[in-house]
Write an enzyme that holds these catalytic residues in place. Sequence first.
Site, PDB file in Angstrom:
ATOM      1  N   ASN A 569       4.869 -47.817  51.969  1.00 53.88           N
ATOM      2  CA  ASN A 569       5.315 -48.638  52.983  1.00 53.88           C
ATOM      3  C   ASN A 569       6.606 -49.370  52.693  1.00 53.88           C
ATOM      4  O   ASN A 569       7.457 -49.789  53.276  1.00 53.88           O
ATOM      5  CB  ASN A 569       4.406 -49.503  53.630  1.00 53.88           C
ATOM      6  CG  ASN A 569       3.424 -50.196  52.533  1.00 53.88           C
ATOM      7  OD1 ASN A 569       3.461 -49.797  51.481  1.00 53.88           O
ATOM      8  ND2 ASN A 569       2.607 -51.114  53.068  1.00 53.88           N
ATOM      9  N   GLU A 670      -4.253 -53.865  44.769  1.00 54.19           N
ATOM     10  CA  GLU A 670      -3.890 -54.657  46.099  1.00 54.19           C
ATOM     11  C   GLU A 670      -4.121 -53.591  47.328  1.00 54.19           C
ATOM     12  O   GLU A 670      -3.433 -52.559  47.435  1.00 54.19           O
ATOM     13  CB  GLU A 670      -2.167 -54.455  45.971  1.00 54.19           C
ATOM     14  CG  GLU A 670      -1.832 -55.483  44.971  1.00 54.19           C
ATOM     15  CD  GLU A 670      -2.106 -56.925  44.952  1.00 54.19           C
ATOM     16  OE1 GLU A 670      -3.066 -57.440  46.027  1.00 54.19           O
ATOM     17  OE2 GLU A 670      -2.259 -57.561  44.015  1.00 54.19           O
ATOM     18  N   CYS A 704       0.476 -54.118  54.504  1.00 55.31           N
ATOM     19  CA  CYS A 704      -1.037 -54.509  54.100  1.00 55.31           C
ATOM     20  C   CYS A 704      -1.336 -55.656  54.770  1.00 55.31           C
ATOM     21  O   CYS A 704      -2.416 -55.972  54.967  1.00 55.31           O
ATOM     22  CB  CYS A 704      -1.209 -54.054  52.679  1.00 55.31           C
ATOM     23  SG  CYS A 704      -0.143 -55.040  51.659  1.00 55.31           S
ATOM     24  N   GLU A 879      -0.194 -60.060  41.923  1.00 57.20           N
ATOM     25  CA  GLU A 879       1.315 -59.437  41.516  1.00 57.20           C
ATOM     26  C   GLU A 879       2.251 -60.525  41.880  1.00 57.20           C
ATOM     27  O   GLU A 879       1.918 -61.392  42.908  1.00 57.20           O
ATOM     28  CB  GLU A 879       1.511 -58.282  42.203  1.00 57.20           C
ATOM     29  CG  GLU A 879       0.623 -56.978  41.578  1.00 57.20           C
ATOM     30  CD  GLU A 879       1.184 -55.715  42.310  1.00 57.20           C
ATOM     31  OE1 GLU A 879       1.366 -55.553  43.550  1.00 57.20           O
ATOM     32  OE2 GLU A 879       0.976 -54.635  41.567  1.00 57.20           O
TER      33      GLU A 879
HETATM   34  O1  LIG Z   1       1.940 -53.578  52.184  1.00 58.73           O
HETATM   35  C1  LIG Z   1       1.975 -54.494  50.977  1.00 58.73           C
HETATM   36  C2  LIG Z   1       3.150 -55.395  50.734  1.00 58.73           C
HETATM   37  C3  LIG Z   1       3.668 -56.131  51.838  1.00 58.73           C
HETATM   38  C4  LIG Z   1       4.321 -57.330  51.096  1.00 58.73           C
HETATM   39  O2  LIG Z   1       4.483 -57.293  49.773  1.00 58.73           O
HETATM   40  O3  LIG Z   1       4.715 -58.097  51.798  1.00 58.73           O
END
Ligand SMILES: O=CCCC(=O)O
Length: 903
Positions: A569, A670, A704, A879
């Site tokens: 994604n 994650e 996510c 992270e």
């Molecule tokens: O989908 C996961 C990461 C989304 C984000 O880092 O904002």
Amino acid sequence: MAITFVAHLGYDIFAWLELDLLREKPADEDPYIDDFFIVVGYMISICQCVTSWYFIKTNYVGIHIWDIPKDNDPRPGMIWNFANQLPYIPALTMVKISVLLFIRRLDSHSRLVKYLVWSSFAVVIGLFLAVLPVVIFQCHPVRYIAALNLLTDIMVLSIPIIITARLHIPLRRKIAVCIILCLGIAATAVGLWRIIVLVQATMSKSQGADPTYHVGFCSSVIEVNVAIIAACGPSMKAISTRFRPRLLGSSPSSESDKSAYGAGPSSGTGFGSRISRFSHIFTKPTSRKRTSMYSTANGRGYPSAPPAAPVDWPRANVGSCDERFDLRKYTRGTDSSSMLYLTDDENHLGIIQTTDISVGYSIESVVGDGSSREGRVVNAESIVQRAKRSSDNLYCVYYLNHCTMATNYELPFQLSDPSLLHFESFIGDKWVGAKSGKRFEVLDPGSDKAWASCPANAAEDVSAAVESAHTAFESFRKVNPRQRAKWLLEWYNLTVAAKEDLAKIVTHETGKPLAEAYGEIDYSLGFLWWFAGEAERIQGTVSTASAPNRRIFTIKQPIGVTAALVPWNFPVAMVLRKVGAALAAGCTMVVKPSPETPISALVLAELARRAGIPAGVFNVLTTDLENTPPLSEALCKHPLVKKVTFTGSTRVGKLVAAHCSHGLKKLTLELGGNCPFLVFDDANLDQAIEQLMALKWRHAGQACITANRIYVQAGIYDRFAALLKERTAALVVGHGAVAETTMGPLTTPRSLDKATAQVEDARSRGAEVILGGKPLTSKPGYFFEPTILSGMTEDMLISQEESFAPIAALYRFETEEQAVKLANDTSMGLASYAFTKNVDRMWRLLENLEAGMIGMNTGNQSAAESPFGGIKESGYGKESGKDVAINEYLVTKTGTLTIEGQY
Ligand SMILES: O=CCCC(=O)O
């Protein structure tokens, strides 16, 4: 006659067209056994023409069809008829076998094609053996033999039809090629029918036979020959192209000549060179520099690397260029899909554009002289002449604009720096294929078209990558942090420069609109910048022990080789968030990108390489869906891998954790979100809607941290729903590369089914679909309508699992306690969002919502400086953010020192 005439005329016209549509076979290749079969078949056809001539001569040659006596006895011409039939089947057999051999060399992936090739081989050879007694003894059943012949035609010609249908070439070409091949079948059918009629007439010695049989037979034989010759055209052309320079006195040499016989570039006329030139014709196709239907430049299909890489630019695939003499024949074309750089040891002599064709590749035009890279059109001949004058050590550098796809794919976009593109895994400092040679296709979700392919690495390919990362780690861990920071900053700078190109790639891999792709890259750049800073701030501690003669200190050290399993994604952000921290810490990494988005990861590898990051520090191991589980397991369980980081679903996260538990590997997970979005009566409605619009529809809901459950307090529920509907209805759904598009497709077709099932489930349990609700079938990609569901309840699927689709599910609540209870009623805990202007409530929500990240009057909380990570079944570890992210890649070592004389 009329049918024959139409069929053959059509066939012949289209056969010549075919030459133009398919071009010729790759001209860089030496002749192969099938080329010689064609020559033999061609010669037999000539013999057949001679016998035809005599057959005509003994039977009313030169007499008009209507002048042939009705009572003509065909028997006197039988000897020539016999002589004529004798070479007919062998000639056809030769041609068919040559077609089959040629197809076999293409190394098609398709099992169907393989079965067809082998069964056709068997039937063609069987027919050949069966037909001999029939022809020699003129016995029955000619009719069956003819039927069998037709069957072989259909079998043999259906293979290129299947292959052509699967190729990513313009539809009009596909149709034209298929018409030609079908006409080929029709032509042979008509010819055979006429032969049957004649043979039956002559064998029955019928006095009253239609005399046109004679002329018809002869003409059909000649026409079949013409058809054969036309069908042989591509091969004949390739052979003549190949030999013409030699006949003219040139002496091309190849690297294989050199390596086998020690002959230099000018020794092409030597005995060794000649042997080597021909000795391969019976060798296995895989050992030859052939172009696979679905394969690539590097390692397969293109020449092997020369003894020394000629230049540092463009440094992609480098091959010996014994094709230089062939360049003169190429003409200019328009639909380019690949580039080839011509270079000697020092200079870039030319840029030659090539085009995709169904079998092999051809060079179409010279688009630049290499010195400028600007695309100044110069003459191919002059470049070749200059190249020849300038150096004997002439190389072709296959410039990876599309060279992987040179034969198969058309890039759906243009890049300002095409050399960014690679279609092989990056291990150490090499672009490599999978051991199995298997590849998979990368699809554009906005069009459902494949535009590239990458190696489908398997578990067996893991060791090489990990060992490369391990070797690199041995020295990288000792590199001082400032140098690591400099490399990260250089990587940052190069990524900034490549932003436009990278955005196009991200859009064509994920489907997200270009504006969002730019947004992702800006977000990602933050990680390189941030972790460059973090590298120099890794610090240990010193403390005074309770024992007076002791000192305690801790030092931080890189954990070792790390593995990153990355989702599709945010293919750039997720790679850089992980690798930025790893490299800053002094670790090396093997990244396994998602099968949907390998190309952007490979572009990052190219940029890392250009930034000077040492070989083996950043490796990219691509794989397909099928190999993802075993390859990931092998990575997790490899003894040299000390840490794994995974972003993806909770289900898979648990599997990854299980794999890592064997070696007690350090792990960052994650995982899934199912995030609640709370809007209270006292919220700034515009602000909440604005933030929700960005959060919910970002990448069509495929994040996510997207809002999966939207809880709106009763007092504003209806107004909120109406406003959301109004704003959402204005979204423009379309291909991400189209400027007007504000929402792209889903990245995978699988997501469409899940979204449809969730909407149906909600509808059946009483939810109201106030907008959208189904896949958008009017477009070729994986589009789902932006959907709003109202009146959602806890028993519905969406309440329990993430949608990962553009579905906004609205729930009504009355009180804060109820909202918190509903929000926390999930096994997951990644992010929560709350909109209220009551500071006390906001603080309570921060403390009471069960999530790793709380957005307070904001839907956007992701940033390099902000720790990212969930709790509960959304995973563990952080992270990005200060200290916490880099700590995931560090081990802490405690030193205890006894000192004397200081207490
Ligand atoms: O989908 C996961 C990461 C989304 C984000 O880092 O904002």
